[in-house]
Design an enzyme around this catalytic site. Structure first.
Site, PDB file in Angstrom:
ATOM      1  N   GLU A  86       1.847  54.097   7.442  1.00 11.93           N
ATOM      2  CA  GLU A  86       1.344  53.349   6.345  1.00 11.93           C
ATOM      3  C   GLU A  86       2.547  53.578   5.215  1.00 11.93           C
ATOM      4  O   GLU A  86       2.454  53.086   4.026  1.00 11.93           O
ATOM      5  CB  GLU A  86      -0.022  53.963   5.661  1.00 11.93           C
ATOM      6  CG  GLU A  86      -1.068  53.857   6.382  1.00 11.93           C
ATOM      7  CD  GLU A  86      -2.339  54.380   6.053  1.00 11.93           C
ATOM      8  OE1 GLU A  86      -2.983  53.519   5.244  1.00 11.93           O
ATOM      9  OE2 GLU A  86      -2.814  55.533   6.360  1.00 11.93           O
ATOM     10  N   ARG A 104       0.877  -1.291  -0.096  1.00 12.68           N
ATOM     11  CA  ARG A 104      -0.077  -0.133  -0.029  1.00 12.68           C
ATOM     12  C   ARG A 104       0.649   1.181   0.010  1.00 12.68           C
ATOM     13  O   ARG A 104       1.993   1.451   0.536  1.00 12.68           O
ATOM     14  CB  ARG A 104      -0.876   0.029   1.157  1.00 12.68           C
ATOM     15  CG  ARG A 104      -1.893  -1.169   1.349  1.00 12.68           C
ATOM     16  CD  ARG A 104      -2.568  -0.892   2.588  1.00 12.68           C
ATOM     17  NE  ARG A 104      -3.264  -2.093   3.044  1.00 12.68           N
ATOM     18  CZ  ARG A 104      -4.401  -2.307   2.889  1.00 12.68           C
ATOM     19  NH1 ARG A 104      -5.236  -1.338   2.730  1.00 12.68           N
ATOM     20  NH2 ARG A 104      -5.055  -3.359   3.318  1.00 12.68           N
ATOM     21  N   GLY A 114      -1.252  50.670   9.103  1.00 15.98           N
ATOM     22  CA  GLY A 114      -2.207  50.389   7.912  1.00 15.98           C
ATOM     23  C   GLY A 114      -1.223  49.488   6.858  1.00 15.98           C
ATOM     24  O   GLY A 114      -0.457  50.176   6.006  1.00 15.98           O
ATOM     25  N   THR A 115      -1.222  48.094   7.129  1.00 14.73           N
ATOM     26  CA  THR A 115      -0.409  47.391   6.620  1.00 14.73           C
ATOM     27  C   THR A 115      -0.641  47.023   5.083  1.00 14.73           C
ATOM     28  O   THR A 115       0.175  46.721   4.224  1.00 14.73           O
ATOM     29  CB  THR A 115      -0.123  45.966   6.973  1.00 14.73           C
ATOM     30  OG1 THR A 115      -1.288  45.593   7.718  1.00 14.73           O
ATOM     31  CG2 THR A 115       0.836  46.280   8.275  1.00 14.73           C
ATOM     32  N   ASN A 116      -2.048  47.622   4.630  1.00 16.47           N
ATOM     33  CA  ASN A 116      -2.314  47.574   3.137  1.00 16.47           C
ATOM     34  C   ASN A 116      -1.535  48.369   2.319  1.00 16.47           C
ATOM     35  O   ASN A 116      -0.663  48.000   1.579  1.00 16.47           O
ATOM     36  CB  ASN A 116      -3.746  47.913   2.747  1.00 16.47           C
ATOM     37  CG  ASN A 116      -4.699  46.856   3.745  1.00 16.47           C
ATOM     38  OD1 ASN A 116      -4.322  45.684   4.136  1.00 16.47           O
ATOM     39  ND2 ASN A 116      -5.891  47.523   4.001  1.00 16.47           N
ATOM     40  N   ARG A 174     -13.528  53.769   8.786  1.00 21.99           N
ATOM     41  CA  ARG A 174     -12.938  54.489   7.544  1.00 21.99           C
ATOM     42  C   ARG A 174     -14.176  55.598   7.135  1.00 21.99           C
ATOM     43  O   ARG A 174     -15.137  55.065   6.641  1.00 21.99           O
ATOM     44  CB  ARG A 174     -12.805  53.487   6.316  1.00 21.99           C
ATOM     45  CG  ARG A 174     -11.701  52.814   6.443  1.00 21.99           C
ATOM     46  CD  ARG A 174     -11.782  51.699   5.183  1.00 21.99           C
ATOM     47  NE  ARG A 174     -10.348  51.013   5.100  1.00 21.99           N
ATOM     48  CZ  ARG A 174     -10.184  49.683   5.352  1.00 21.99           C
ATOM     49  NH1 ARG A 174     -11.296  48.981   5.985  1.00 21.99           N
ATOM     50  NH2 ARG A 174      -9.118  49.200   4.995  1.00 21.99           N
ATOM     51  N   CYS A 178      -4.328  47.700  11.660  1.00 25.29           N
ATOM     52  CA  CYS A 178      -5.794  47.932  10.867  1.00 25.29           C
ATOM     53  C   CYS A 178      -5.799  47.508   9.505  1.00 25.29           C
ATOM     54  O   CYS A 178      -6.565  47.608   8.764  1.00 25.29           O
ATOM     55  CB  CYS A 178      -6.463  49.009  11.380  1.00 25.29           C
ATOM     56  SG  CYS A 178      -5.598  50.638  10.544  1.00 25.29           S
ATOM     57  N   ARG A 226     -10.739  57.261  11.545  1.00 22.25           N
ATOM     58  CA  ARG A 226      -9.852  57.993  10.857  1.00 22.25           C
ATOM     59  C   ARG A 226     -10.350  58.933   9.847  1.00 22.25           C
ATOM     60  O   ARG A 226     -11.479  58.783   9.328  1.00 22.25           O
ATOM     61  CB  ARG A 226      -9.432  56.591   9.908  1.00 22.25           C
ATOM     62  CG  ARG A 226      -8.294  57.481   8.857  1.00 22.25           C
ATOM     63  CD  ARG A 226      -7.597  56.293   7.947  1.00 22.25           C
ATOM     64  NE  ARG A 226      -8.644  55.896   6.764  1.00 22.25           N
ATOM     65  CZ  ARG A 226      -8.506  54.955   5.910  1.00 22.25           C
ATOM     66  NH1 ARG A 226      -7.611  54.126   6.149  1.00 22.25           N
ATOM     67  NH2 ARG A 226      -9.497  54.506   5.245  1.00 22.25           N
ATOM     68  N   HIS A 241     -10.676  47.060  -3.592  1.00 19.06           N
ATOM     69  CA  HIS A 241     -11.875  47.686  -3.054  1.00 19.06           C
ATOM     70  C   HIS A 241     -12.902  46.563  -2.693  1.00 19.06           C
ATOM     71  O   HIS A 241     -13.460  46.584  -1.729  1.00 19.06           O
ATOM     72  CB  HIS A 241     -12.305  48.723  -3.961  1.00 19.06           C
ATOM     73  CG  HIS A 241     -13.579  49.394  -3.519  1.00 19.06           C
ATOM     74  ND1 HIS A 241     -14.825  49.029  -3.948  1.00 19.06           N
ATOM     75  CD2 HIS A 241     -13.827  50.274  -2.281  1.00 19.06           C
ATOM     76  CE1 HIS A 241     -15.709  49.691  -3.160  1.00 19.06           C
ATOM     77  NE2 HIS A 241     -15.286  50.560  -2.284  1.00 19.06           N
TER      78      HIS A 241
HETATM   79  C1  PEP Z   1      -4.056  50.307   5.234  1.00 15.65           C
HETATM   80  O1  PEP Z   1      -3.620  50.982   4.530  1.00 15.65           O
HETATM   81  O2  PEP Z   1      -3.643  49.166   5.643  1.00 15.65           O
HETATM   82  C2  PEP Z   1      -5.479  50.687   5.617  1.00 15.65           C
HETATM   83  C3  PEP Z   1      -5.977  49.963   6.721  1.00 15.65           C
HETATM   84  O3  PEP Z   1      -6.078  51.817   4.954  1.00 15.65           O
HETATM   85  P1  PEP Z   1      -6.787  51.451   3.779  1.00 15.65           P
HETATM   86  O4  PEP Z   1      -7.082  50.004   3.366  1.00 15.65           O
HETATM   87  O5  PEP Z   1      -8.287  52.437   4.154  1.00 15.65           O
HETATM   88  O6  PEP Z   1      -5.995  52.025   2.859  1.00 15.65           O
HETATM   89 MG    MG Z   2      -4.455  52.911   4.086  1.00 16.55          MG
END
Ligand code: PEP
Ligand code: MG
Length: 931
Positions: A782, A99, A803-805, A598, A874, A655, A492
């Site tokens: 950010e 097997r 703001g890690t995005n 936001r 965030c 914010r 978005h």
């Molecule tokens: C970010 O940039 O991590 C953040 C939380 O802000 P936004 O996504 O609204 O740009």
């Molecule tokens: Mg941002």
């Protein structure tokens, strides 16, 4: 790891030790067999050829490495000693099963051969020895069938047809009704067929059979179905399969023999009941193939009480040993039980939680049950003592569950009981990026306005767009699911949909939308507005039609586990919420505050708001702009009041306005005209102003706090709305704790201007209202420059929120909206057709080495100026388990994420505390955060 290719086990001893006693060497099945042997369970003796041998086999161009044959012969000799039988013995032959067994279960994907070692002479001996020639020839015909198809690549069907014809000619329905002589005839027919197709006799030498079978198992690793399975299951870390060669035990020896599959608990409900199926007088393949209807395990108690009791003891020992629900395979030969496999069992989302809770709070067996098995001599006392106690701690239960377990609980899913695999396959038309999990079905609609309209009329709709913009928010909210042709997981559409926990697939490049014709072309089909589609946001698959879904129900055990997680974790979990509804929902999910509201999302909610903000943007004078802002003030104040009320004293970080101005402007003639009517400005002028606002790199343009630097009246209005709402709450006796946050700051001077203005407006309002209202002013981090100069920013900011995005976007220089187009190539491994540059999508799981270094540095530098600086995150990473753990390690006070991810963050934060060896220090973190 040693260079040994083969490890034996039997008679209570297993050869693999130390690093070799591992799934990565022996595979899951091999490891289970060795461990079961070592703890004294009845396991037939055998040996395992390692996964590394499989790897070498492929490196050598599908050849067995030197030395393997010798090691196998040696292992066979040990097996002969253990069993007292000889391989190929014409009087009493040793037979084996061969097997597969990879490090992770790949059900049904790899090959198995049973009864190996039989030939024309041995089959006679087996018949005589057992006094059961029917059984001997049944075993032989099964072996010829399996060996021919698996090892020699012949089609299965012709032999199946011969078997079928035999039953038909005999006028019988089932296999056991075929007498020995006819089975012998069937074996002869099979061998003839083999000779015709392979040009040689069916192999009679057992070792020749052995090499063929080992190589067949290795070859099945790269067979198309196995490769596809690994791709679909995203299994990328496995190197090959082991081969398990085990003395055959026979469940097909008659009425006192049988074979079965069982779980130590009910895998659907998690209930503490022994759960499984078995068949009398059958071999394992009969249970799996589903040809005969199996019996419920409890009836084994009446049919073979001794074997049943022994199995109950095995169940207890294995759960105590592995501290996990096990999935078992067993065979009973002449009433003697043999264990053939054990592994951690797959379970339903609800069962995952209830089993973990049960394991941490309740024993598997009552004292009476344990004593009974001890008295009967099946359960050693040592194991009985363990079986009457919980097997894990609460912290271990919390660590056992994953974010996937939580997600699977929450979202509606395709009801695969009601739709067949084939029907699902036929209905699939495209695949995209699985941005928000869960499933949704509804009528396709191509504009947000129509989505709202149709939803109002009670229809369920799926909004399909090339991409979404903030103007689509209403339609997105009304829709059951969202499908876009472009975008990544932080585009978005994805961010907004995730906030609501709404099923969403983005970057589905296979769809071609014709807005004018109100149709899309996908997977060779035209889907018109009003046609049904079903989205599976968990897999990213798009199906045509209205497929059946099932709704989730949260089990009590889920609340128990998260309650334990809350006691353990050391940091707070907040939520990103923009409306009172989201805030309330997030509190129900366990949020302890809002980490990001936001405010610009509030401007898009209704047409009135959109027009007011557009009026503000196109205003030609300060007065005109202030007049437009005055319309927004009461609306925002009301929103903030609702949010503060919903959060009832929990901190709320608001914010100020962030996105580029052109995102607010109208996009079509109807929009221009509407705005013209309201403002009294000509359509031409409005168009011109909108063109002026266009930016080449809007993400790097006039956005974030730059808007309030150039238009301070926006800041005035927003701060006024926040503080007036807070004052209203305070006057009503509600606790309120606003934190005003400036986005995208890059320089201390910039923040000083904003902070001064914020305090000017806020303090005057508070003074005039004669209330006590503590509030804070802080900034988002950010932009890399902000992280680098965090010590300077912290002179002004009372708190930081990463703001890690944007920080990921700016640090990696990759657009968060478009990178989804090529990131899959970066993330997928070479085997999956990618380049394996990143381990994970950096927009989903924080790039800990790169962006993480800036975060760490930002915190250290910030706290070098302000030792008790409150720090949170965030960005979307605040709801991703690995990133949350990182946030705990670098000393953040909280993480903030979409409401639906709050439970994931709570669990991950607790796991990080357990991993760091500390827990329950949450209160002290909270205290320092408030300072
Ligand atoms: C970010 O940039 O991590 C953040 C939380 O802000 P936004 O996504 O609204 O740009
Ligand atoms: Mg941002």
């Amino acid at each position: 790891m040693s260079k040994t290719h083969v490890f034996s086990y039997g008679a209570g001893k297993a050869e693999a030790k130390g690093a070799d006693l591992s799934k990565n060497v022996l595979g899951g099945k091999g490891l289970g067999l060795m461990e079961m042997t070592s703890i004294g369970l009845p396991v037939p003796a055998g040996f395992t050829v390692t996964i590394q041998t499989c790897e070498e086999y492929y490196k050598l161009g599908r050849k067995l490495p030197a030395g393997v044959e010798k090691e196998v012969r040696l292992a066979v000799a040990k097996l002969e000693k253990n069993t007292g039988k000889k391989f190929g013995d014409p009087n009493d032959p040793l037979l084996v099963s061969v097997r597969s067994g990879a490090a992770r279960s790949m059900p049904g994907m790899l090959e198995t051969i049973l009864n190996l070692g039989l030939n024309d002479v041995c089959v006679e001996a087996l018949g005589q020895k057992t006094g059961n020639p029917r059984f001997a020839y049944d075993s032989y015909r099964r072996f010829i069938q399996m060996y021919s198809s698996t090892a020699m690549g012949l089609s299965k069907q012709p032999m199946e047809d011969m078997l079928h014809k035999m039953k038909h000619d005999l006028g019988v329905k089932t296999d056991p009704e075929i007498p020995a002589a006819k089975l012998k005839e069937l074996c002869a027919q099979f061998k003839d067929f083999y000779k015709q197709n392979k040009g040689q006799e069916f192999p009679q030498d057992p070792y020749q059979q052995m090499w063929g079978a080992i190589m067949a198992v290795f070859n099945s690793w790269e067979a198309e179905k196995a490769v596809t399975y690994r791709r679909v299951e995203k299994i990328t870390d496995l190197k090959g399969t082991a081969v398990n060669i085990v003395q055959m035990v026979f469940g097909n020896k008659g009425g006192k023999s049988g074979t079965g599959v069982c779980f130590t608990r009910d895998p659907n409900s998690g209930e503490n009941v022994f759960y499984g199926d078995y068949l009398i007088n059958a071999q394992g393949e009969d249970v799996v193939a589903g040809i005969r209807t199996p019996l419920k395990l409890v009836t084994l108690h009446d049919q073979m009480p001794k074997a049943y009791d022994q199995l109950c003891a095995v169940r207890a020992m294995l759960e105590c040993y592995y501290k996990e629900m096990q999935d078992l395979e067993f065979t009973i030969e002449d009433e003697k039980l043999y264990m053939l496999q054990c592994r951690t069992g797959k379970r339903s989302p609800a069962a995952a939680f209830s089993i973990a809770v049960d394991h941490a709070t309740k024993p598997l067996l009552s004292k009476a049950q344990a004593n009974d098995l001890v008295k009967k001599g099946y359960l050693p006392k040592k194991w009985a003592a363990l079986a009457v106690k919980p097997v894990i701690t609460k912290a271990q239960a919390v660590c056992r569950l994953s974010s996937d377990d939580i997600e699977r609980l929450f979202y509606p899913a395709l009801d695969t009981k009601k739709v067949s695999f084939q029907a699902l396959k036929d209905a699939r038309v495209a695949g995209g990026i699985n941005a928000v999990p869960g499933a949704a079905s509804g009528k396709v609609v191509f504009t947000a306005a129509e989505a709202e309209e149709m939803a109002k009329n009670g229809e369920k709709v799926i909004l399909v767009r090339k991409e979404t913009s903030p103007e689509d928010v209403g339609g997105m909210h009304a829709a059951k699911g969202i499908l876009t042709a472009t975008g990544g997981k932080t585009s978005h559409a994805a961010v907004v949909a995730r906030g609501w926990g709404k099923c969403c697939i983005v970057g589905c490049e296979g769809i071609n939308i014709n807005y004018d014709a109100k149709e899309m072309f996908v997977g060779g089909k035209t889907i018109k507005q009003g046609d049904y589609v079903t989205l599976d946001g968990s897999s990213g698959e798009v199906y045509i039609g209205d497929l059946p879904l099932k709704e989730p129900e949260l089990p009590q055990s889920y609340h128990t586990i998260l309650g334990w997680a809350d006691q353990i974790r050391t940091i707070n979990v907040r939520t990103n919420a923009d409306t009172p509804y989201d805030a309330e929902n997030a509190v129900k999910m366990g949020a302890e505050g809002i980490g990001l509201c936001r405010t610009e999302h509030m401007f898009f909610d209704t047409e009135d708001r959109r027009l007011a903000i557009q009026e503000m943007i196109v205003a030609e004078t300060l007065e005109a702009r202030k007049a437009a802002l005055a319309k927004l003030l009461p609306i925002q104040r009301e929103d903030f009041y609702g949010i503060f009320k919903a959060m009832n004293g929990k901190p709320v970080t608001i914010r100020l306005i962030d996105p580029p101005l052109h995102e607010f402007t109208p996009k079509d003639d109807a929009g221009f005209e509407k705005l013209s009517k309201i403002t009294g400005l000509s359509v031409e002028k409005i168009k011109h102003r909108c063109e002026q606002l266009h930016e080449s790199n809007p993400m790097l343009g006039h956005r974030g706090c730059r808007l309030c630097i150039t238009y301070p009246e926006i800041l005035d209005m927003q701060v006024r709305a926040i503080i007036e709402a807070a004052i209203k709450c305070a006057k009503e006796g509600l606790k309120v704790y606003p934190e005003i946050m400036h986005p995208l700051t890059i320089e201390k001077k910039e923040l000083q201007i904003l902070e001064k203005q914020t305090r000017l407006v806020a303090d005057k309002l508070i003074k005039d209202a004669k209330v006590k209202l503590p509030y804070m002013v802080g900034t988002m981090i950010e932009i890399p420059r902000a992280a680098l100069l965090a010590n300077e920013l912290a002179e002004v900011a009372e708190f930081f929120s990463f703001g890690t995005n944007d920080l990921t976007q700016m640090t990696l220089g990759l657009s968060r909206d478009d990178a989804g187009r090529f990131l899959p190539t970066y993330v997928a491994t070479e085997k999956e057709g990618g380049k394996g540059i990143f381990k994970a999508d950096p927009f989903q799981s924080l790039d800990q080495n790169g962006v993480g270094m800036l975060v760490k540095m930002g915190i250290e530098r910030g706290r070098s100026t302000r030792p008790h600086l409150k720090v949170g995150i965030c960005g979307e990473h605040g709801g991703e388990a690995e990133s949350v753990k990182f946030c705990v390690r670098v000393g953040m006070n909280y993480v903030s994420c979409s409401p639906y991810r709050v439970p994931i963050a709570r669990l991950a934060a607790a796991q990080a505390a357990v991993e760091a060896g500390k827990s329950g220090a949450k209160k002290s973190a909270k205290k320092s955060a408030k300072k």
